[in-house]
Design a protein around this motif. Structure first.
Motif, PDB file in Angstrom:
ATOM      1  N   PHE A  84      -0.124  -0.624  10.329  1.00 42.24           N
ATOM      2  CA  PHE A  84       0.439   0.471   9.529  1.00 42.24           C
ATOM      3  C   PHE A  84       0.112   1.765  10.263  1.00 42.24           C
ATOM      4  CE2 PHE A  84       0.334   3.374   5.906  1.00 42.24           C
ATOM      5  CZ  PHE A  84       1.454   2.980   5.201  1.00 42.24           C
TER       6      PHE A  84
ATOM      7  N   HIS B  97       5.276  11.392  -2.865  1.00 43.76           N
ATOM      8  CA  HIS B  97       4.724  11.576  -1.504  1.00 43.76           C
ATOM      9  C   HIS B  97       5.798  11.103  -0.531  1.00 43.76           C
ATOM     10  CE1 HIS B  97       2.173  11.195   1.976  1.00 43.76           C
ATOM     11  NE2 HIS B  97       1.896   9.910   1.843  1.00 43.76           N
TER      12      HIS B  97
ATOM     13  N   ASP C 162       6.664   5.443   4.562  1.00 41.70           N
ATOM     14  CA  ASP C 162       6.535   4.176   3.828  1.00 41.70           C
ATOM     15  C   ASP C 162       7.025   4.299   2.387  1.00 41.70           C
ATOM     16  OD1 ASP C 162       4.200   5.839   3.823  1.00 41.70           O
ATOM     17  OD2 ASP C 162       3.079   4.280   2.810  1.00 41.70           O
ATOM     18  N   HIS C 163       7.088   5.528   1.867  1.00 41.14           N
ATOM     19  CA  HIS C 163       7.604   5.738   0.507  1.00 41.14           C
ATOM     20  C   HIS C 163       8.973   6.415   0.488  1.00 41.14           C
ATOM     21  CE1 HIS C 163       3.666   4.505  -0.705  1.00 41.14           C
ATOM     22  NE2 HIS C 163       3.127   5.467   0.020  1.00 41.14           N
TER      23      HIS C 163
ATOM     24  N   HIS D 162      -3.076  11.929   0.474  1.00 36.48           N
ATOM     25  CA  HIS D 162      -3.695  12.351   1.711  1.00 36.48           C
ATOM     26  C   HIS D 162      -2.797  13.216   2.579  1.00 36.48           C
ATOM     27  CE1 HIS D 162      -1.751   9.242   4.513  1.00 36.48           C
ATOM     28  NE2 HIS D 162      -1.186   9.120   3.333  1.00 36.48           N
TER      29      HIS D 162
ATOM     30  N   ASP E   9      -0.498   6.925  -3.038  1.00 37.57           N
ATOM     31  CA  ASP E   9      -1.475   6.261  -2.166  1.00 37.57           C
ATOM     32  C   ASP E   9      -2.845   6.110  -2.839  1.00 37.57           C
ATOM     33  OD1 ASP E   9       0.140   5.801   0.079  1.00 37.57           O
ATOM     34  OD2 ASP E   9      -0.196   7.822   0.842  1.00 37.57           O
TER      35      ASP E   9
ATOM     36  N   TYR F 234      -8.931   0.779   2.587  1.00 37.70           N
ATOM     37  CA  TYR F 234      -7.928   1.836   2.441  1.00 37.70           C
ATOM     38  C   TYR F 234      -8.625   3.191   2.290  1.00 37.70           C
ATOM     39  CZ  TYR F 234      -3.460   3.824   1.016  1.00 37.70           C
ATOM     40  OH  TYR F 234      -2.313   4.570   0.966  1.00 37.70           O
TER      41      TYR F 234
ATOM     42  N   HIS G 181       0.875   1.275  -3.353  1.00 35.03           N
ATOM     43  CA  HIS G 181       0.577   0.135  -2.474  1.00 35.03           C
ATOM     44  C   HIS G 181      -0.292  -0.846  -3.246  1.00 35.03           C
ATOM     45  CE1 HIS G 181       2.057   1.999   1.176  1.00 35.03           C
ATOM     46  NE2 HIS G 181       1.274   3.051   0.980  1.00 35.03           N
TER      47      HIS G 181
END
Ligand code: FEO
Length: 397
Positions: free
Chosen positions: A22, A79, A83-84, A146, A166, A194, A227
């Motif tokens: 990732f 966010h 990935d989103h 983040h 996240d 994570y 996630h």
């Protein structure tokens, strides 16, 4: 396809069983991941977050089937890391006029990443979106948790649901949606990994944001991250863990990390770990070869440890690639209140130990001594010195 979660909420994300890395190759994801997207339904329907770009077609096709793209009244982007947001361009091709709710930084990121001019509605903490039928969403900015654009969205219905993106997530693929169905050790390892690798550097913001949200006294029945698994049973458990992890977390653990060319530094590492174990039998001691162990698993061990000992042979007047890279990553993650020392073997110039010491200091570790170095292969006397070094290291903690 979608899965109903509560009266007003449906999961419509993607479980990614294949994902092994990732952020490019910055982060290992041994157990896959998921990109959780949610539909919140009142009289109107809002879609919260999308999924990573490679899955855009099936994501949009699924929404076409249920609830139907024409039934999506709002898109909320908590966010906008790809990935989103990766499926947002595909989705917005089909519903270009639907308002997109995000923070001011969210709009900048969507424009910067995708060069899209959407029907943006910029929101701030406390702004609400009324979906009708008593279903109200409240936005809570969470900058640098983040990314600068991050926000959480809170649903007042169904006992209170916090969509935290996240935050509180894990890279963990599972068909079952909920944390209470998971193997607890896997779940917590992935949640900790994570945190250690993505959020630790922002720990002061984590603490402040959690305290601010707790101060709002909102009812909370579910925390739904973007996630991994959803916290349904005692959602406060992960909030409490985050407060612990954000507060210079450490366990009674010491990690000995080394790289080696011809086994001399490895033998030093093993003797140092034995010395630590002898002097402090209750302490968990782990020995990891930085050039073969997964870098993110090592960083997770550092996160858990109260102290580390790091060794490298001297190579070309400096240290190995693996040790230099790892300590630079550790520097970025800003671990707090951890003790450290260096070691290493050498043939002639012998700078390695000193270079490691410098890297450790730069990364914020409290270095307790000048380290130990051994010329050529360690003989029994040198190995005994390393064991003694381990014992003395414990005394310095
Ligand atoms: Fe899961 Fe910061 O994206």
């Amino acid at each position: 396809m979608g899965k109903k979660m509560t009266e007003h909420v449906e999961w419509t994300g993607k479980i990614d069983w294949e994902l092994k890395t990732f952020h490019g190759h910055e982060l290992s994801t041994h157990r896959g991941s998921s990109y959780n997207s949610y539909l919140v339904k009142g009289e109107k329907t809002a879609l919260l977050d999308t999924v990573w770009g490679p899955y855009r077609k099936e994501f949009v096709d699924n929404l076409q089937v249920s609830p139907g793209l024409d039934k999506i009244d709002y898109v909320i982007m908590n966010h906008n890391e790809p990935d989103h947001s990766g499926s947002l361009p595909e989705l917005m091709k089909k519903i270009p006029d639907v308002p997109v709710y995000c923070t001011a930084n969210g709009e900048k990121i969507i424009r910067g990443e995708y060069h899209l001019d959407l029907n943006f509605h910029v929101v701030k903490t406390g702004d609400t979106l009324d979906l009708g039928d008593g279903v109200v969403l409240t936005f809570i900015e969470a900058p640098m948790l983040h990314w600068p654009d991050t926000m959480f969205t809170y649903l007042n219905a169904d006992g209170g649901i916090l969509f935290s993106n996240d935050g509180f997530g894990q890279h963990l693929a599972a068909n079952e949606l909920y944390a209470d169905t998971a193997d607890e050790s896997e779940l917590y390892y992935e949640a900790m990994k994570y945190y250690a690798n993505i959020l630790n550097t922002y720990s002061p913001m984590v603490t402040a944001k959690i305290k601010a949200i707790l101060g709002m006294n909102l009812p909370l029945s579910i925390i739904a991250p973007s996630h991994g698994l959803i916290w349904r049973k005692d959602p406060q458990q992960i909030v409490n863990k985050y407060l612990e992890w954000a507060d210079a977390y450490q366990e009674d653990r010491i990690t000995v990390i080394y790289d080696t060319m011809w086994n001399s530094t490895r033998r030093m590492a093993e003797c140092i770990s034995e010395g630590i174990g002898e002097a402090s039998p209750g302490t968990t001691v782990k020995v990891m070869d930085a050039s073969v162990a997964d870098k993110n698993d090592i960083l997770t061990e550092i996160f858990r440890s109260k102290a580390i000992v790091v060794g490298s042979p001297t190579i070309n007047n400096t240290v190995s690639y693996a040790i230099a890279g790892l300590l630079d990553m550790a520097k970025g993650l800003k671990f707090k209140k951890k003790k450290a020392a260096a070691f290493g073997s050498y043939g002639w110039s012998g700078e390695g130990c000193k270079v490691v010491t410098g890297f450790l200091k730069e990364a914020g570790f409290d270095v307790v001594n000048d380290g130990i170095r051994v010329m050529w292969a360690p003989d029994q006397a040198a190995l005994d010195s390393c064991t003694e070094f381990g014992r003395e290291f414990v005394k310095a903690l």
